[in-house]
Write an enzyme that holds these catalytic residues in place. Structure first.
Site, PDB file in Angstrom:
ATOM      1  N   SER A 226       0.771  -1.347   0.178  1.00  0.00           N
ATOM      2  CA  SER A 226      -0.080   0.027  -0.086  1.00  0.00           C
ATOM      3  C   SER A 226       0.808   1.411  -0.135  1.00  0.00           C
ATOM      4  O   SER A 226       0.496   2.366  -0.246  1.00  0.00           O
ATOM      5  CB  SER A 226      -1.108  -0.084   1.327  1.00  0.00           C
ATOM      6  OG  SER A 226      -0.329   0.070   2.413  1.00  0.00           O
TER       7      SER A 226
ATOM      8  N   LYS B  63       1.610   4.069   6.925  1.00  0.00           N
ATOM      9  CA  LYS B  63       0.655   4.901   6.138  1.00  0.00           C
ATOM     10  C   LYS B  63       1.153   6.390   6.200  1.00  0.00           C
ATOM     11  O   LYS B  63       2.127   6.594   6.944  1.00  0.00           O
ATOM     12  CB  LYS B  63      -0.635   4.891   6.536  1.00  0.00           C
ATOM     13  CG  LYS B  63      -1.391   3.637   6.640  1.00  0.00           C
ATOM     14  CD  LYS B  63      -1.728   2.894   5.284  1.00  0.00           C
ATOM     15  CE  LYS B  63      -2.409   1.518   5.212  1.00  0.00           C
ATOM     16  NZ  LYS B  63      -2.638   0.988   4.063  1.00  0.00           N
TER      17      LYS B  63
END
Length: 241
Positions: A62, A131
């Site tokens: 991701s 993230k």
């Protein structure tokens, strides 16, 4: 008279037994020193990893192209200190209670194995994510502008770390949204927007897809393995005047 069946020990025999007695304490002291050194090394390493810098293994795609799957990253444990969490920072956090319900937690044995693997830099602890912070408390994060850019408080963000041009036809996020970030929480997204489970997908979940700041484990400062891919992580300045 000497008994031939039980001869008295000669001087050479006495010297041999004495040298053996001398060698044994020396070996004991040597092993004791090795053991103390090993224990001290473990204590120092534990202190460094708890309070200074830890090592995590990226186990997701991701954050590509910024971070690749299976890379070992350095995580600054003293973060965020006095300056607070900054937009653009890449963080590692505990997703328990926010991200975890949407991914299988695995058995107790698997989780234990992951924690042991984390110590040796071979795995990531359960419910641990990496993230990028794009919104902090009080921000309104929106996607997308007419240009396809994501905006914070009405100001478009330049996101060179995405590794692709942002246009109205190829926006920063295929999913459109607008979210107000409550105080003490963070809006996070992966750089690989098409393959990232992040705040966008969890808007209807408890917490509105935003993680609590007290779940932060640290800030990613660089990649140290593979050795030929080692690098510092470039800073992304998303601060607004």
């Amino acid at each position: 008279m000497k008994n031939p069946e039980n001869p008295e020990p000669s001087e050479s025999d006495s010297e041999t037994q004495g040298s053996r007695r001398l060698r044994r304490p020396h070996r004991v002291r040597l092993w004791a020193a090795v053991l103390v050194t090993a224990v001290l090394a473990v204590l120092v390493a534990t202190g460094l990893r708890l309070f200074v810098v830890d090592v995590y293994t990226v186990s997701q795609v991701s954050m590509a192209p910024t971070l690749a799957d299976s890379e070992r990253i350095l995580v600054e444990k003293s973060y965020p200190e006095d300056q607070g969490v900054q937009r653009g920072d890449v963080i590692v956090f505990d997703g328990e209670g926010s991200f975890t319900p949407y991914e299988g937690g695995g058995s107790t044995l698997e989780q234990l194995g992951a924690r042991v693997g984390h110590w040796f830099g071979l795995a990531t602890p359960p419910a641990t994510y990496v993230k990028r912070v794009l919104g902090t408390g009080g921000d309104t994060v929106t996607c997308c502008e007419d240009t396809g850019e994501l905006s914070v408080n009405g100001e478009p963000l330049a996101e060179p770390y995405l590794g692709r041009p942002i246009t109205s036809e190829n926006p920063a996020s295929a999913l459109r949204f607008e979210a107000e970030v409550p105080p003490g929480r963070l809006w996070v997204m992966g750089d690989n927007r098409e393959q990232s489970l992040d705040s966008r997908a969890l808007l209807g979940a408890p917490g509105g897809g935003m993680i609590s700041q007290d779940r932060i484990l640290g800030r990613v400062t660089g990649v140290f393995w593979p050795w030929d891919e080692r690098r510092e992580l470039p800073e992304a300045d998303h601060q607004q005047q």
